[in-house]
Design a protein around this motif. Structure first.
Motif, PDB file in Angstrom:
ATOM      1  N   GLU A 162       0.828  -1.261  -0.215  1.00 45.81           N
ATOM      2  CA  GLU A 162      -0.021  -0.156   0.110  1.00 45.81           C
ATOM      3  C   GLU A 162       0.899   1.259   0.059  1.00 45.81           C
ATOM      4  N   LYS A 163       1.890   1.056   0.797  1.00 41.31           N
ATOM      5  CA  LYS A 163       2.954   2.511   0.788  1.00 41.31           C
ATOM      6  C   LYS A 163       3.422   2.457  -0.346  1.00 41.31           C
ATOM      7  N   SER A 164       3.990   1.449  -1.221  1.00 42.80           N
ATOM      8  CA  SER A 164       4.447   1.748  -2.506  1.00 42.80           C
ATOM      9  C   SER A 164       3.362   2.100  -3.553  1.00 42.80           C
ATOM     10  N   MET A 165       2.179   1.745  -3.453  1.00 45.58           N
ATOM     11  CA  MET A 165       1.089   2.383  -4.266  1.00 45.58           C
ATOM     12  C   MET A 165       1.110   3.875  -4.278  1.00 45.58           C
ATOM     13  N   VAL A 166       1.193   4.339  -3.235  1.00 45.96           N
ATOM     14  CA  VAL A 166       0.887   5.731  -2.728  1.00 45.96           C
ATOM     15  C   VAL A 166       2.231   6.353  -3.347  1.00 45.96           C
ATOM     16  N   GLU A 167       3.375   5.650  -3.056  1.00 45.55           N
ATOM     17  CA  GLU A 167       4.535   6.426  -3.586  1.00 45.55           C
ATOM     18  C   GLU A 167       4.661   6.497  -5.077  1.00 45.55           C
ATOM     19  N   THR A 168       4.171   5.494  -5.809  1.00 42.51           N
ATOM     20  CA  THR A 168       4.417   5.267  -7.390  1.00 42.51           C
ATOM     21  C   THR A 168       2.959   6.208  -7.804  1.00 42.51           C
ATOM     22  N   THR A 169       1.878   6.474  -7.234  1.00 41.61           N
ATOM     23  CA  THR A 169       0.869   7.485  -7.811  1.00 41.61           C
ATOM     24  C   THR A 169       1.261   8.666  -7.600  1.00 41.61           C
ATOM     25  N   PHE A 170       1.861   9.130  -6.649  1.00 41.22           N
ATOM     26  CA  PHE A 170       2.202  10.534  -6.491  1.00 41.22           C
ATOM     27  C   PHE A 170       3.778  10.955  -6.779  1.00 41.22           C
ATOM     28  N   SER A 171       4.551   9.788  -7.190  1.00 41.89           N
ATOM     29  CA  SER A 171       6.117  10.003  -7.467  1.00 41.89           C
ATOM     30  C   SER A 171       6.794  10.976  -6.321  1.00 41.89           C
ATOM     31  N   ILE A 172       6.441  10.243  -5.192  1.00 46.32           N
ATOM     32  CA  ILE A 172       7.276  10.597  -4.120  1.00 46.32           C
ATOM     33  C   ILE A 172       7.982   9.557  -3.101  1.00 46.32           C
ATOM     34  N   LYS A 173       8.744  10.019  -2.103  1.00 46.94           N
ATOM     35  CA  LYS A 173       9.168   8.972  -1.322  1.00 46.94           C
ATOM     36  C   LYS A 173       8.829   9.176   0.105  1.00 46.94           C
ATOM     37  N   LEU A 174       8.109   8.157   0.784  1.00 43.59           N
ATOM     38  CA  LEU A 174       7.377   8.376   2.244  1.00 43.59           C
ATOM     39  C   LEU A 174       8.397   8.218   2.927  1.00 43.59           C
ATOM     40  N   GLN A 175       8.456   8.488   4.163  1.00 44.99           N
ATOM     41  CA  GLN A 175       9.210   8.660   5.575  1.00 44.99           C
ATOM     42  C   GLN A 175       9.161   6.829   5.685  1.00 44.99           C
ATOM     43  N   THR A 176      10.575   6.235   6.355  1.00 44.11           N
ATOM     44  CA  THR A 176      10.564   5.030   6.891  1.00 44.11           C
ATOM     45  C   THR A 176      10.278   5.035   8.323  1.00 44.11           C
ATOM     46  N   PRO A 177      10.079   3.972   9.037  1.00 47.71           N
ATOM     47  CA  PRO A 177       9.880   4.133  10.223  1.00 47.71           C
ATOM     48  C   PRO A 177      11.034   4.556  11.125  1.00 47.71           C
ATOM     49  N   GLN A 178      12.108   4.584  10.717  1.00 50.01           N
ATOM     50  CA  GLN A 178      13.560   4.956  11.314  1.00 50.01           C
ATOM     51  C   GLN A 178      13.479   6.617  11.303  1.00 50.01           C
ATOM     52  N   GLU A 179      13.082   7.178  10.008  1.00 48.79           N
ATOM     53  CA  GLU A 179      13.026   8.360   9.868  1.00 48.79           C
ATOM     54  C   GLU A 179      11.893   9.152  10.750  1.00 48.79           C
ATOM     55  N   GLN A 180      10.833   8.285  10.727  1.00 51.26           N
ATOM     56  CA  GLN A 180       9.859   9.014  11.686  1.00 51.26           C
ATOM     57  C   GLN A 180      10.104   9.198  13.107  1.00 51.26           C
ATOM     58  N   GLU A 181      10.937   8.269  13.559  1.00 51.74           N
ATOM     59  CA  GLU A 181      11.403   8.462  15.054  1.00 51.74           C
ATOM     60  C   GLU A 181      12.473   9.358  15.207  1.00 51.74           C
ATOM     61  N   GLU A 182      13.097  10.155  14.269  1.00 52.04           N
ATOM     62  CA  GLU A 182      14.444  10.900  14.324  1.00 52.04           C
ATOM     63  C   GLU A 182      14.074  12.088  15.433  1.00 52.04           C
TER      64      GLU A 182
END
Length: 313
Positions: free
Chosen positions: A40-60
């Protein structure tokens, strides 16, 4: 799971993306990923041509990782508390001019409340940043409720200690748990203060939102003052509890001390007449035994009267 929000006849309408979909339909103003899969995450990234945050990046925890302002969008990472005040959930916001994407691994009260209110929200005045502002408003309101609940729990604990003078081992554990919850609450509020302060200074934010964000910051400052007061009360409760324990232990030691002192004179008398000397007139005296008992009682009574006169009993 992916929740999609669309403008439909001037209201915000929620839809769920089915498992059969391979692409996010066009036109959503808000895409909310909750308990999502990598697919599902890859689907959104592909649709909007973006790179979403990883769990590690979310907790920085660095400021540069919590708030990033890019050319055409904002990325915000914030922590939202669970209602139990036992842990928090990282939430990522991807904000562009046309849509908002949010990511969180579990359900959150503020999001659930927004879902309930969404049918009543007029879409004519709504944009992605407005949704973010409303979510933070709900979050701050919930933090205020959690602060109030924590205060009530402290008041209940205070009554048990101050008025009922109940001393139980689990009270100290309870005070420690309340402190842990207060720490999490304060950390959570400070995190929002950092994010909203950065949002207030951002050129990406329209002037129409600055006044509301400034009100949020004032509310947060009030909550931080209240959490400081909560820590002071918890320290006072802990000191009160330890003081009551010391008082109770002192009473027990006092009882043992008094009993020991009362029995010292009779012990001395018994020791004297227990010596095996040949010449001890009282041994052959008819009233020797009653005399020794009377002497013991007299000495013990004298000690008791002395203690009572000095106010030690």
């Amino acid at each position: 799971m992916i929740n999609l929000f669309y403008f439909n006849q001037s209201v915000l309408e929620k839809r769920k993306l089915s498992l059969a979909d391979t692409k996010v339909p066009e036109g959503p103003v808000w895409i909310d990923l909750i308990e999502f899969t990598e697919q599902e995450k890859s689907m959104v990234e592909t649709t909007f041509s973006i790179k979403l945050q990883t769990p590690q990046e979310q907790e920085e925890i660095e400021s540069s990782s919590r708030f990033m302002e890019l050319e055409d969008h904002l990325i915000i990472n914030a922590n939202f508390l669970h209602s139990s005040l036992s842990s928090y959930q990282p939430v990522s916001f991807y904000i562009s001019k046309n849509y908002l994407i949010t990511m969180h691994a579990k359900g959150l009260s503020s999001f659930d409340e927004f879902y309930k209110r969404s049918p009543a929200i007029s879409a004519g005045k709504l944009d992605p940043l407005d949704i973010v502002v409303r979510l933070f408003e709900l979050r701050i309101d919930l933090d205020a409720d959690y602060t109030e609940d924590l205060t009530k729990a402290i008041n209940l604990m205070s009554k048990k200690l101050t008025y009922k003078k109940q001393i139980k081992e689990d009270y100290l554990i309870g005070i420690s748990e309340l402190k842990e919850k207060a720490i999490l609450l304060r950390e959570n509020i400070i995190d929002k203060q950092r994010v909203l302060s950065a949002l207030y200074k951002s050129s990406f934010v329209n002037k129409q939102y600055l006044h509301k964000i400034n009100i949020f910051l004032e509310d947060i400052a009030s909550l931080l003052d209240h959490t400081s007061f909560i820590f002071s009360r918890l320290d006072y409760l802990q000191n009160t509890y330890l003081g009551l324990i010391n008082t109770q232990q002192n009473k027990i030691i006092k009882i043992f001390t008094i009993v020991t002192v009362i029995f010292l004179p009779p012990t001395l008398v018994a020791s004297l007449y227990g010596m095996n000397f040949k010449f001890m007139p009282e041994l052959d005296w008819k009233y020797g035994y009653p005399f020794a008992i009377l002497l013991m009682i007299l000495f013990s009574s004298t000690v008791l009267l002395y203690f009572k006169k000095r106010g030690w009993l």
